[in-house]
Write an enzyme that holds these catalytic residues in place. Structure first.
Site, mmCIF file in Angstrom:
data_model
loop_
_atom_site.group_PDB
_atom_site.id
_atom_site.type_symbol
_atom_site.label_atom_id
_atom_site.label_comp_id
_atom_site.label_asym_id
_atom_site.label_seq_id
_atom_site.Cartn_x
_atom_site.Cartn_y
_atom_site.Cartn_z
ATOM 1 N N ASP A 9 0.800 -1.239 0.000
ATOM 2 C CA ASP A 9 0.000 0.000 0.000
ATOM 3 C C ASP A 9 0.828 1.281 0.000
ATOM 4 O OD1 ASP A 9 -1.928 -1.941 0.239
ATOM 5 O OD2 ASP A 9 -2.758 -1.223 2.124
ATOM 6 N N ASP A 51 -4.673 -0.703 -1.850
ATOM 7 C CA ASP A 51 -5.990 -0.494 -1.253
ATOM 8 C C ASP A 51 -6.881 0.146 -2.317
ATOM 9 O OD1 ASP A 51 -6.904 -1.237 1.245
ATOM 10 O OD2 ASP A 51 -6.749 0.765 2.117
ATOM 11 N N HIS A 53 -10.764 0.970 -2.562
ATOM 12 C CA HIS A 53 -12.104 0.964 -1.980
ATOM 13 C C HIS A 53 -13.142 1.621 -2.883
ATOM 14 C CE1 HIS A 53 -10.545 -0.424 1.796
ATOM 15 N NE2 HIS A 53 -9.846 0.657 2.042
ATOM 16 N N HIS A 85 -10.623 7.033 2.185
ATOM 17 C CA HIS A 85 -9.256 6.950 1.647
ATOM 18 C C HIS A 85 -9.186 5.892 0.553
ATOM 19 C CE1 HIS A 85 -9.327 3.664 4.583
ATOM 20 N NE2 HIS A 85 -8.357 3.098 3.867
ATOM 21 N N LYS A 110 -7.055 -4.782 -3.094
ATOM 22 C CA LYS A 110 -7.809 -5.300 -1.957
ATOM 23 C C LYS A 110 -8.785 -4.240 -1.463
ATOM 24 C CE LYS A 110 -4.057 -4.106 1.255
ATOM 25 N NZ LYS A 110 -4.742 -3.220 2.199
ATOM 26 N N CYS A 155 -1.965 -2.864 7.716
ATOM 27 C CA CYS A 155 -1.872 -3.688 6.505
ATOM 28 C C CYS A 155 -0.574 -4.483 6.420
ATOM 29 C CB CYS A 155 -2.083 -2.818 5.273
ATOM 30 S SG CYS A 155 -3.754 -2.093 5.261
#
Length: 212
Positions: A9, A51, A53, A85, A110, A155
């Site tokens: 990340d 990451d 989202h 975020h 992810k 993470c």
């Protein structure tokens, strides 16, 4: 024994100026680029988690009606309510501009399921679904992982613990990590937990010299 580097990340939102900025998060980018160079010389693959989202992700404090950094429950699991975020296709989700993207062989995203958080690069927090990372590594014959990234206490920690549980010999480049530290000693405790579970804590210099 085949080795890969796993970068966790290294995204704008986790660096200073980002929505969930980790103190000194940008300082790990140079460490990552040096580690990538080591791998290029040795012919080792480099993979990265990202990451990713949806804007509707239920771990976001705004959707829970709670203050960022406070604790609650989501889908029966303990949950930190985070600022919005790493939203898909937004600049905050991009990798840091100084990161050597050309040196990364594969990216694994992810956190795409809006109903469950995903700290680990391997599984969501309930271990209900998994990313393609483990199967990709096994397909390449990888048995050893060297890990670094953001953030130490979330993470990175969960990725390392899952890597160990999956049977990978796992090392962590300590100066390549920075933590959120909702509690001041969270990163130190994360390092201790990873070490207790079998991870090797190493310096970049020893990685460059071949110790992992």
């Amino acid at each position: 024994m085949s080795t890969a580097l796993l970068l966790i990340d290294l995204q704008n939102d986790f660096c200073p100026g980002g929505a969930l900025a980790v103190q000194e998060g940008d300082q790990v980018i140079a460490v990552a680029n040096q580690a990538i160079e080591v791998c290029r010389r040795r012919g080792w693959p480099v993979v990265a988690s990202q990451d990713w989202h949806p804007a509707s992700h239920r771990s976001f404090a705004i959707h829970a009606g709670e203050a960022p950094g406070t604790l609650g429950t989501l889908e029966g699991l303990p949950q930190v309510w985070w600022p919005v975020h790493c939203v898909q296709d937004q600049p905050g989700a991009d990798f840091h501009p100084d990161l050597n993207l050309a040196g990364i062989d594969q990216v694994f995203r992810k956190g795409q399921n809006p109903d469950i958080d995903s700290y680990s690069a391997f599984f969501d927090n309930g271990r209900r679904t998994e990313t393609e990372l483990d199967s990709w590594l096994k397909g390449k014959g990888i048995t050893t992982l060297v890990v670094m990234g953001l953030a130490t206490d979330y993470c990175v920690k969960y990725s390392v613990l899952d890597a160990l549980a999956l049977g990978y010999t796992t090392s962590l480049i300590t100066e390549g990590c920075r933590g959120v530290n909702l509690q001041p000693d969270d990163s130190e405790r994360a390092f201790e937990e990873m070490q207790q579970q079998g991870a090797h804590l190493i310096a970049l210099k020893s990685f460059e010299m071949g110790a992992h």
